[in-house]
Scaffold this motif. Structure first.
Motif, mmCIF file in Angstrom:
data_model
loop_
_atom_site.group_PDB
_atom_site.id
_atom_site.type_symbol
_atom_site.label_atom_id
_atom_site.label_comp_id
_atom_site.label_asym_id
_atom_site.label_seq_id
_atom_site.Cartn_x
_atom_site.Cartn_y
_atom_site.Cartn_z
ATOM 1 N N LYS A 40 0.835 -1.206 0.000
ATOM 2 C CA LYS A 40 0.000 0.000 0.000
ATOM 3 C C LYS A 40 0.869 1.254 0.000
ATOM 4 O O LYS A 40 0.591 2.213 -0.723
ATOM 5 N N ARG A 41 1.914 1.237 0.786
ATOM 6 C CA ARG A 41 2.825 2.389 0.838
ATOM 7 C C ARG A 41 3.551 2.562 -0.491
ATOM 8 O O ARG A 41 3.727 3.693 -0.960
ATOM 9 N N THR A 42 3.955 1.468 -1.107
ATOM 10 C CA THR A 42 4.610 1.530 -2.413
ATOM 11 C C THR A 42 3.698 2.206 -3.428
ATOM 12 O O THR A 42 4.128 3.076 -4.189
ATOM 13 N N VAL A 43 2.438 1.806 -3.436
ATOM 14 C CA VAL A 43 1.473 2.399 -4.372
ATOM 15 C C VAL A 43 1.275 3.879 -4.060
ATOM 16 O O VAL A 43 1.240 4.705 -4.969
ATOM 17 N N GLU A 44 1.182 4.223 -2.778
ATOM 18 C CA GLU A 44 1.024 5.631 -2.400
ATOM 19 C C GLU A 44 2.186 6.487 -2.895
ATOM 20 O O GLU A 44 1.997 7.647 -3.255
ATOM 21 N N LEU A 45 3.385 5.941 -2.889
ATOM 22 C CA LEU A 45 4.570 6.684 -3.310
ATOM 23 C C LEU A 45 4.737 6.727 -4.828
ATOM 24 O O LEU A 45 5.572 7.467 -5.335
ATOM 25 N N SER A 46 3.960 5.928 -5.532
ATOM 26 C CA SER A 46 4.059 5.875 -6.996
ATOM 27 C C SER A 46 3.057 6.841 -7.634
ATOM 28 O O SER A 46 2.295 7.501 -6.936
ATOM 29 N N THR A 47 3.056 6.843 -8.946
ATOM 30 C CA THR A 47 2.053 7.638 -9.677
ATOM 31 C C THR A 47 0.896 6.749 -10.136
ATOM 32 O O THR A 47 0.118 7.148 -10.982
ATOM 33 N N ALA A 48 0.785 5.560 -9.539
ATOM 34 C CA ALA A 48 -0.221 4.591 -9.985
ATOM 35 C C ALA A 48 -1.364 4.410 -8.990
ATOM 36 O O ALA A 48 -2.067 3.406 -9.043
ATOM 37 N N THR A 49 -1.583 5.365 -8.112
ATOM 38 C CA THR A 49 -2.590 5.178 -7.060
ATOM 39 C C THR A 49 -3.995 4.901 -7.590
ATOM 40 O O THR A 49 -4.749 4.170 -6.963
ATOM 41 N N SER A 50 -4.337 5.442 -8.734
ATOM 42 C CA SER A 50 -5.676 5.193 -9.279
ATOM 43 C C SER A 50 -5.734 3.912 -10.102
ATOM 44 O O SER A 50 -6.809 3.490 -10.513
ATOM 45 N N ARG A 51 -4.586 3.265 -10.316
ATOM 46 C CA ARG A 51 -4.544 2.093 -11.192
ATOM 47 C C ARG A 51 -4.188 0.796 -10.480
ATOM 48 O O ARG A 51 -4.297 -0.280 -11.065
ATOM 49 N N VAL A 52 -3.749 0.878 -9.224
ATOM 50 C CA VAL A 52 -3.351 -0.322 -8.487
ATOM 51 C C VAL A 52 -4.149 -0.402 -7.191
ATOM 52 O O VAL A 52 -4.188 0.535 -6.405
ATOM 53 N N GLU A 53 -4.795 -1.546 -6.995
ATOM 54 C CA GLU A 53 -5.517 -1.828 -5.758
ATOM 55 C C GLU A 53 -4.737 -2.872 -4.977
ATOM 56 O O GLU A 53 -4.249 -3.842 -5.555
ATOM 57 N N VAL A 54 -4.609 -2.660 -3.670
ATOM 58 C CA VAL A 54 -3.901 -3.609 -2.807
ATOM 59 C C VAL A 54 -4.870 -4.098 -1.761
ATOM 60 O O VAL A 54 -5.561 -3.308 -1.118
ATOM 61 N N ARG A 55 -4.929 -5.425 -1.594
ATOM 62 C CA ARG A 55 -5.778 -5.982 -0.539
ATOM 63 C C ARG A 55 -5.230 -7.316 -0.070
ATOM 64 O O ARG A 55 -4.569 -8.017 -0.837
ATOM 65 N N PRO A 56 -5.507 -7.663 1.170
ATOM 66 C CA PRO A 56 -5.026 -8.954 1.661
ATOM 67 C C PRO A 56 -5.795 -10.102 1.023
ATOM 68 O O PRO A 56 -6.961 -9.960 0.667
ATOM 69 N N THR A 57 -5.125 -11.203 0.885
ATOM 70 C CA THR A 57 -5.786 -12.429 0.452
ATOM 71 C C THR A 57 -6.588 -12.937 1.642
ATOM 72 O O THR A 57 -6.236 -12.673 2.783
ATOM 73 N N GLY A 58 -7.648 -13.682 1.389
ATOM 74 C CA GLY A 58 -8.520 -14.173 2.451
ATOM 75 C C GLY A 58 -7.796 -14.971 3.515
ATOM 76 O O GLY A 58 -6.629 -15.307 3.376
ATOM 77 N N PRO A 59 -8.501 -15.266 4.577
ATOM 78 C CA PRO A 59 -7.899 -16.015 5.684
ATOM 79 C C PRO A 59 -7.328 -17.350 5.207
ATOM 80 O O PRO A 59 -7.894 -17.986 4.327
ATOM 81 N N PRO A 60 -6.215 -17.785 5.803
ATOM 82 C CA PRO A 60 -5.583 -19.044 5.379
ATOM 83 C C PRO A 60 -6.507 -20.244 5.400
ATOM 84 O O PRO A 60 -6.355 -21.145 4.605
ATOM 85 N N GLN A 61 -7.506 -20.269 6.296
ATOM 86 C CA GLN A 61 -8.382 -21.438 6.342
ATOM 87 C C GLN A 61 -9.203 -21.607 5.064
ATOM 88 O O GLN A 61 -9.775 -22.655 4.832
ATOM 89 N N LEU A 62 -9.265 -20.580 4.219
ATOM 90 C CA LEU A 62 -9.995 -20.701 2.961
ATOM 91 C C LEU A 62 -9.152 -21.359 1.866
ATOM 92 O O LEU A 62 -9.659 -21.728 0.834
ATOM 93 N N HIS A 63 -7.857 -21.501 2.111
ATOM 94 C CA HIS A 63 -6.965 -22.094 1.121
ATOM 95 C C HIS A 63 -6.866 -23.595 1.356
ATOM 96 O O HIS A 63 -6.774 -24.051 2.493
ATOM 97 N N PRO A 64 -6.843 -24.386 0.281
ATOM 98 C CA PRO A 64 -6.857 -25.840 0.446
ATOM 99 C C PRO A 64 -5.603 -26.396 1.113
ATOM 100 O O PRO A 64 -5.674 -27.393 1.801
#
Length: 75
Positions: A40-64
């Motif tokens: 998120k900080r990397t994106v904030e420091l770049s010129t791509a704030t409107s083009r890059v979305e950052v989000r966590p992947t779901g909880p580990p229990q959802l992964h096989p």
């Protein structure tokens, strides 16, 4: 849209959004919440704030096949 799974610091997603012709947006995700905050900080420091979305992947229990995080959490 380009998916940068396990994005770490998010640099790859920013580069895709800014440098690859035809890529309008990028989504950066990671299981590690520390990596998500860095990305998120990397994106904030770049010129791509409107083009890059950052989000966590779901909880580990959802992964096989959940695996422990090989990187120790510095916090």
């Amino acid at each position: 849209m380009v998916l940068d799974a396990m994005c770490g610091g998010g640099v790859r997603a920013v580069r895709y959004a800014l440098e690859v012709p035809g890529v309008a947006r990028a989504l950066a995700t990671d299981l590690d919440h520390g990596s998500v905050e860095v990305a998120k900080r990397t994106v904030e420091l770049s010129t791509a704030t409107s083009r890059v979305e950052v989000r966590p992947t779901g909880p580990p229990q959802l992964h096989p096949n959940p695996r422990p995080n090989p990187r120790p959490n510095p916090h």
